[in-house]
Design a protein around this motif. Structure first.
Motif, mmCIF file in Angstrom:
data_model
loop_
_atom_site.group_PDB
_atom_site.id
_atom_site.type_symbol
_atom_site.label_atom_id
_atom_site.label_comp_id
_atom_site.label_asym_id
_atom_site.label_seq_id
_atom_site.Cartn_x
_atom_site.Cartn_y
_atom_site.Cartn_z
ATOM 1 N N ALA A 39 -3.568 -2.771 -11.510
ATOM 2 C CA ALA A 39 -2.228 -2.700 -11.067
ATOM 3 C C ALA A 39 -2.028 -3.708 -9.715
ATOM 4 O O ALA A 39 -2.936 -3.733 -8.977
ATOM 5 N N THR A 40 -0.791 -4.122 -9.604
ATOM 6 C CA THR A 40 -0.558 -4.730 -8.244
ATOM 7 C C THR A 40 0.619 -4.376 -7.690
ATOM 8 O O THR A 40 1.702 -4.371 -8.645
ATOM 9 N N TYR A 41 0.727 -3.739 -6.538
ATOM 10 C CA TYR A 41 2.016 -3.294 -5.946
ATOM 11 C C TYR A 41 2.394 -4.563 -4.929
ATOM 12 O O TYR A 41 1.868 -4.825 -4.017
ATOM 13 N N THR A 42 3.964 -4.688 -5.105
ATOM 14 C CA THR A 42 4.266 -5.557 -4.170
ATOM 15 C C THR A 42 5.338 -4.852 -3.208
ATOM 16 O O THR A 42 6.222 -4.041 -3.745
ATOM 17 N N VAL A 43 5.277 -4.938 -1.861
ATOM 18 C CA VAL A 43 6.077 -4.468 -1.041
ATOM 19 C C VAL A 43 6.801 -5.237 -0.186
ATOM 20 O O VAL A 43 6.322 -6.533 0.269
ATOM 21 N N ARG A 44 8.030 -4.993 -0.050
ATOM 22 C CA ARG A 44 8.874 -6.033 1.032
ATOM 23 C C ARG A 44 9.725 -5.020 1.954
ATOM 24 O O ARG A 44 10.108 -4.081 1.641
ATOM 25 N N PHE A 45 9.324 -5.193 3.283
ATOM 26 C CA PHE A 45 9.900 -4.394 4.231
ATOM 27 C C PHE A 45 10.543 -5.128 5.456
ATOM 28 O O PHE A 45 9.926 -6.357 5.583
#
Ligand code: NAD
Length: 476
Positions: A39-45
């Motif tokens: 799994a790869t989690y992408t986060v934009r914050f």
């Protein structure tokens, strides 16, 4: 620059993996299960900085959870992307298996140039990134434990640990949520130097291997060997410093992002490091020749080439011109799959990244164990060990006096023998043991199997075998 006709970093890792798997007899389907990234989690914050909201993109990729927690660094660089993070996560799986650190593989990254922000801004950005990962258990002492990588260090790890503690106030093991912390914030002595120290121990192991030296066309000892280092950051600086100051190697070139310094007589690593720390550049350093096109010095004549900066620097564009008989991959993925093929055909020996830079994760493992046991290594034994050694020394001196022989133990011997091991000595000893044991396991395959031509394939065979055994034990 890497030519555009090369496979991506992720594909490069898979090509090398496939080459090894072709020599194995894995049950159908298991090969793919091990190769793919879970799994790869992408986060934009967003973070409010300088009066406006800036949006950042970060990743945390989990390659394999055959063992938990999963482990892998967090990188701050503008080059960070999903492909890179997944390649690095896969390498972490194989690396941990090879050096028997009981972790799965993971990696994270934030797409920023840390030099664009001041300390306070970096703290805000790091804490917000950590918050996003912590609330999804992607930072957690039992599940996912980051560490430093390019662009991050002790300071960022301390912020992450503190952020976790704020969000999990009753977790008694909270400080184990990240490794590479400063010693005053739950870290372990010897972690900052660990990856460079591991490169040094890897070279010691290689120079003990007569057959390996023959294959590279080199002769021991390590003393006086000409070494070129690319990247004088955490890994490159420590490796170059220990090799020059302790092993008597000559560091003939240091390649940085803004050029390279060259001196066949050997550079003063500490002086160059201090110059960069003060001036932010190698330009102007007085005691060496400056080469503006730094990467060209990768092609200089030398005995050992240590790429310790970033991936893909030895590629189809320059592999043919690399003269070093021995390349030790202190960075992750510095040699592309295409270049690897060319170098192998030329007879260049490559000590692969998954082994060469495993010192970092090894000492991170020690730090994690220290955090979970809530006690510093050596605290219970040191005085007792010293007292027992004192007994032997007293007895030897008594026997010598009583028998009239008159032997004297030298003060230097007594001083060394009587001093019990502290945390740093124990960490270095554990790291040395890990690096020599892992080298022997690779070398056995490299020298023992006719169908294995190189150390990288040997390393993959050893590690994939271990990951496969772990999956089999789970009934997969
Ligand atoms: P770092 O940020 O401390 O240092 C990187 C150095 O490389 C810096 O001095 C930078 O100026 C230089 N650099 C960047 N781009 C360059 C270029 N194009 N040419 C020449 N020099 C360049 O990073 P680090 O922690 O030393 O990591 C370096 C490599 O080692 C990375 O591939 C990383 O994944 C790997 N690694 C690091 C650790 C660790 O414990 N820090 C552990 C295992 C592997």
């Amino acid at each position: 620059m890497q030519p555009s006709n090369e496979p991506s970093f992720r594909d490069s890792v898979d090509i090398m993996f496939n080459r090894a798997v072709a020599l194995m007899d894995l049950p159908p389907g298991l090969e793919e299960k091990i190769r793919v990234c879970n799994a790869t989690y992408t986060v934009r914050f967003g973070v409010r900085l300088r009066g406006k909201i800036q949006t950042f993109t970060g990743y945390r990729s989990v390659h394999s959870e055959h063992m938990e927690p999963v482990k892998g660094g967090i990188r701050y660089s503008l080059g960070v992307n999903q492909n890179e993070v997944e390649a690095l996560a896969a390498l972490m799986t194989y690396k941990c298996a090879l050096v028997e650190a009981p972790f799965g593989g993971s990696k994270g990254g934030l797409c920023i140039d840390p030099r664009d922000y001041d300390d306070h801004e970096l703290e805000l950005i790091t804490r917000r990134f950590a918050y996003e990962l912590i609330k999804r258990d992607m930072i957690n002492p039992a599940q996912n434990v980051p560490a430093p990588d390019m662009g991050t260090g002790e300071r960022e790890m301390a912020w992450i640990a503190d952020q976790y503690k704020r969000m999990n106030t009753t977790d008694i093991n909270g400080v184990a949520c990240v490794t590479g912390k400063p010693t005053h914030a739950g870290g372990i002595q010897g972690r900052t130097e660990a990856t460079g120290r591991g490169v040094q121990y890897a070279l010691h192991a290689f120079f003990r291997d007569g057959m390996g030296l023959d294959k590279a066309g080199l002769k021991g000892p390590l003393r006086d060997k000409r070494v070129i280092v690319q990247g004088l950051g955490n890994v490159g600086y420590h490796a170059a410093k220990f090799l020059s100051e302790e092993d008597g190697c000559r560091i003939t070139a240091i390649i940085e992002r803004d050029g390279a310094l060259h001196d066949e007589g050997g550079l003063d690593v500490e002086a160059v490091y201090q110059w960069i720390a003060k001036h932010g550049t190698i330009t102007g350093y007085p005691d060496a020749t400056l080469e503006a096109d730094g990467a060209r010095l990768l092609e200089n004549d030398c005995d050992v080439l240590i790429p310790a900066a970033l991936e893909g620097v030895i590629n189809l564009g320059n592999a043919e011109r690399i003269k070093a008989p021995l390349v030790i991959e202190a960075a992750n993925g510095p040699v592309t799959a295409g270049a690897d093929e060319i170098l192998r055909d030329k007879g260049t020996v490559i000590v692969p990244d998954m082994y060469a830079n495993a010192g970092g994760v090894t000492v991170s493992y020690f730090e994690w164990v220290k955090n979970l046991s809530h006690i510093r290594f050596g605290r219970m034994q040191r005085r007792q060990e010293e007292a027992r050694h004192q007994l032997i020394v007293d007895e030897l001196e008594r026997l010598s006096a009583d028998s009239g022989i008159g032997w004297q133990l030298s003060p230097n011997f007594k001083e060394k023998y009587l001093r019990g091991a502290g945390e740093l000595e124990l960490v270095r000893s554990g790291l040395d043991d890990t690096m020599s044991t892992a080298y022997e396991s690779m070398a056995q395959v490299w020298h023992g199997r006719e169908d294995v031509r190189d150390l990288r394939t040997a390393a993959y065979l050893v590690s994939i075998d271990k990951v496969a055994a772990s999956y089999r034990a789970k009934g997969l």
